[in-house]
Design an enzyme around this catalytic site. Structure first.
Site, mmCIF file in Angstrom:
data_model
loop_
_atom_site.group_PDB
_atom_site.id
_atom_site.type_symbol
_atom_site.label_atom_id
_atom_site.label_comp_id
_atom_site.label_asym_id
_atom_site.label_seq_id
_atom_site.Cartn_x
_atom_site.Cartn_y
_atom_site.Cartn_z
ATOM 1 N NE ARG A 168 -3.314 2.186 2.127
ATOM 2 C CZ ARG A 168 -2.832 3.591 3.513
ATOM 3 N NH1 ARG A 168 -2.884 3.497 4.584
ATOM 4 N NH2 ARG A 168 -3.892 4.407 3.177
ATOM 5 C CG HIS A 175 -1.242 8.797 2.755
ATOM 6 N ND1 HIS A 175 -1.045 7.652 3.458
ATOM 7 C CD2 HIS A 175 -0.783 10.189 4.517
ATOM 8 C CE1 HIS A 175 -0.911 6.869 4.969
ATOM 9 N NE2 HIS A 175 -0.819 8.099 5.048
ATOM 10 C CD GLU A 190 -5.365 7.734 10.347
ATOM 11 O OE1 GLU A 190 -5.570 8.585 10.274
ATOM 12 O OE2 GLU A 190 -4.822 6.081 9.899
ATOM 13 C CG ASN A 210 -5.553 3.119 8.309
ATOM 14 O OD1 ASN A 210 -5.154 2.188 7.762
ATOM 15 N ND2 ASN A 210 -5.133 4.435 8.406
ATOM 16 C CE1 TYR A 222 -0.419 2.889 13.707
ATOM 17 C CE2 TYR A 222 -2.380 3.722 12.770
ATOM 18 C CZ TYR A 222 -1.113 3.014 12.168
ATOM 19 O OH TYR A 222 -0.190 3.166 11.428
ATOM 20 C CD GLU A 235 -1.452 4.552 8.188
ATOM 21 O OE1 GLU A 235 -2.007 4.167 8.814
ATOM 22 O OE2 GLU A 235 -2.011 4.353 7.009
HETATM 23 C C1 FCB Z 1 -1.356 7.036 10.764
HETATM 24 C C2 FCB Z 1 -1.164 7.336 8.982
HETATM 25 C C3 FCB Z 1 -0.022 7.233 8.682
HETATM 26 C C4 FCB Z 1 0.918 7.449 10.298
HETATM 27 C C5 FCB Z 1 0.970 6.840 11.249
HETATM 28 C C6 FCB Z 1 2.082 6.408 12.476
HETATM 29 O O1 FCB Z 1 -2.332 7.645 11.356
HETATM 30 O O2 FCB Z 1 -2.178 7.335 8.593
HETATM 31 O O3 FCB Z 1 0.300 8.091 7.610
HETATM 32 O O4 FCB Z 1 1.486 8.702 10.370
HETATM 33 O O5 FCB Z 1 -0.711 7.339 12.217
#
Ligand code: FCB
Length: 488
Positions: free
Chosen positions: A118, A162, A207, A332, A334, A393
């Site tokens: 990607r 992006h 995002e 995405n 985290y 992500e």
């Molecule tokens: C996400 C973004 C990516 C990177 C990661 C850590 O929010 O899409 O570009 O910064 O975080």
């Protein structure tokens, strides 16, 4: 489920304290729970045949060469030059120099067994001022990358946007100007005309929640505004742009599979009160699905309640234009979000406060490690939309330095990936149609306002020499991928 994770980490602490004191009184059930957890940590998750393992990057964060190949200025170039915006006044003029090193970067991916890549296309490379004719040098650059990926058996998976808006469009109002939605649809058509023959899968936005809110509300990202009214209007225009781009792309080739990558965090109410529970639903509406509901259902999320049209500047016919019947949804993820009610949030109808969870350990950017959140958000999106899902992500910042032998022993990143992938595997076993997973990121890179400090890569980048060194996590990821192939 939240309790389960909490329980296990608590058990871990209790049991290791007891083992450390040589007290042999650890109850059997605690020992079993720990053994189950250890076994999980050691075993590699197994995904169904055909599931793809990839990596993700973005143009601005890795390419550099901001003045080469006819590339125009983006809002991030301007933002980096503005004092006080990026840590250490760093910029992305060189970044990882992927603009020159793309071929060896693809060879590196090939050596790790990566199956899907990607990447994003820089709008200012393809169409420098954001309108008018395409820049052939820019078109050729991504064309070579796509050919090389295909020659190496790696699926090219481009993202159109992006975050690097051409600066001339920002000068005319950026995402708060309706004209930008039309310019974006034109750019989408230029890109798909150039690459649709070789790229069947596309992401429109990366995002949207983040680039709109961080860029226009908190101001920590480009273009650096702090204006709730602009934020609300710009978000609606991004929804219009998404619908328009979707149609423009399908007009080039109806067979394309098109989605967007959405930042998503599973919300957990901070207390059992109805107020916090409702705030958590408003968080989900405003942060997770604000750019999905208009695309799939032609409306803004119902958890927010009625919103006066004038706040978002919704005009007659708009909610048909926002429609974009995605072929899949990109997630995405985290961490998670602990949410409490807060009437002072600058977007009046959202009214929540996002607190950091304190259960899991923290990465080097202080994001809580909370693997169960990936399971829960994936299941929720699957239940609510019944569309195929791609994890676009997932990853962690750990700044493990190279050891004396030159190896980078980033065990924490391995543990992170292993635990999140186990949860994702469970979501697949429980019925979610997840097709692929992309680790963020292939390379250490320019982390927006944080500059080069946080390192998210599977591959270490020495910013003085630009040398790449796969970290222990890259070797682990390669092993994981190979183990899947063997199991086919
Ligand atoms: C996400 C973004 C990516 C990177 C990661 C850590 O929010 O899409 O570009 O910064 O975080």
């Amino acid at each position: 489920m939240k309790r389960r994770t909490f329980l296990l980490s608590t058990l871990g602490a209790v049991a290791s304290a007891q083992v450390a004191s040589k007290d042999n009184q650890v109850p059997e059930w605690v020992r079993n729970a720990l053994m189950e957890d250890n076994a999980r940590a050691k075993s590699l998750p197994q995904f169904p045949p055909g599931f793809l393992f990839g990596t993700a990057t973005s143009a601005f964060q890795i390419e550099g060469a901001t003045h080469e190949g006819g590339r125009g200025e983006s809002i991030w170039d301007r933002f980096c030059k503005t004092p006080g915006k990026v840590k250490g006044r760093e910029n992305a003029d060189v970044a990882c120099d992927h603009f020159h090193l793309w071929k060896s970067d693809i060879a590196l991916m090939k050596s790790l067994g990566i199956q899907s890549y990607r990447f994003s296309i820089a709008w200012p490379r393809l169409q420098p001022p954001g309108s008018g004719a395409a820049n052939q040098t820019g078109i050729d650059f991504y064309s070579r990358i796509i050919d090389e990926l295909l020659a190496n058996g790696i699926r090219p998976f481009p993202t159109l946007y992006h975050w690097d808006l051409p600066q001339p469009l920002q000068d005319r109002g950026g995402w708060a100007a309706r004209e930008t939605a039309d310019r974006f649809a034109e750019y989408a058509q230029i890109a798909t005309r150039a690459y649709a023959d070789r790229c069947p899968n596309w992401l429109i936005f990366n995002e949207p929640t983040m680039f709109i809110n961080l860029g226009n509300l908190s101001g920590i990202h480009a273009p650096g505004l702090r204006d709730p009214a602009v934020t609300m209007r710009a978000g609606h225009i991004v929804n219009l742009a998404q619908g328009k781009a979707f149609r423009a792309m399908k007009a080039v080739s109806p067979k394309l599979r098109i989605g967007s990558a959405f930042s998503m965090s599973q919300p957990y109410p901070a207390s059992t009160s109805d107020e916090d529970r409702r705030a958590a639903e408003r968080f989900h509406a405003w942060e997770n699905i604000w750019y999905i509901e208009p695309a799939l259902h032609g409306r803004y999320p119902s958890a927010i309640g009625p919103i006066p049209d004038k706040l978002l500047d919704i005009r007659p016919g708009d909610m048909d234009l926002t429609r974009a019947p995605f072929d899949f949804i990109g997630i995405n993820n985290y961490s998670r979000a602990v949410i409490e009610h807060d009437p002072h949030f600058p977007i009046p109808f959202a009214a929540f406060r996002w607190l950091s969870g304190e259960t899991g350990p923290k990465t080097d950017v202080q994001w809580e490690v909370y693997p169960r959140g990936l399971y829960e958000i994936t299941m929720r999106i699957w239940r609510d939309y019944k569309l195929p899902i791609e994890i676009t992500e997932n990853g962690a910042a750990y700044n493990t330095p190279p050891g004396r032998d030159g190896e980078i022993p980033d065990q924490q990143r391995i543990d992170f990936y292993n635990s999140y992938l186990h949860e994702l595997c469970q979501a697949v076993a429980d019925g979610a149609d997840v097709r692929a997973y992309h680790a963020w990121s292939l390379l250490d890179n320019f982390e927006w306002n944080e500059g080069y400090t946080p390192r998210f890569g599977l591959v270490y980048v020495d910013y003085n020499t630009l040398a790449r060194t796969p970290k222990a996590s890259a070797h682990w990821y390669a092993k994981l991928i190979a183990a899947q192939k063997n199991s086919l």
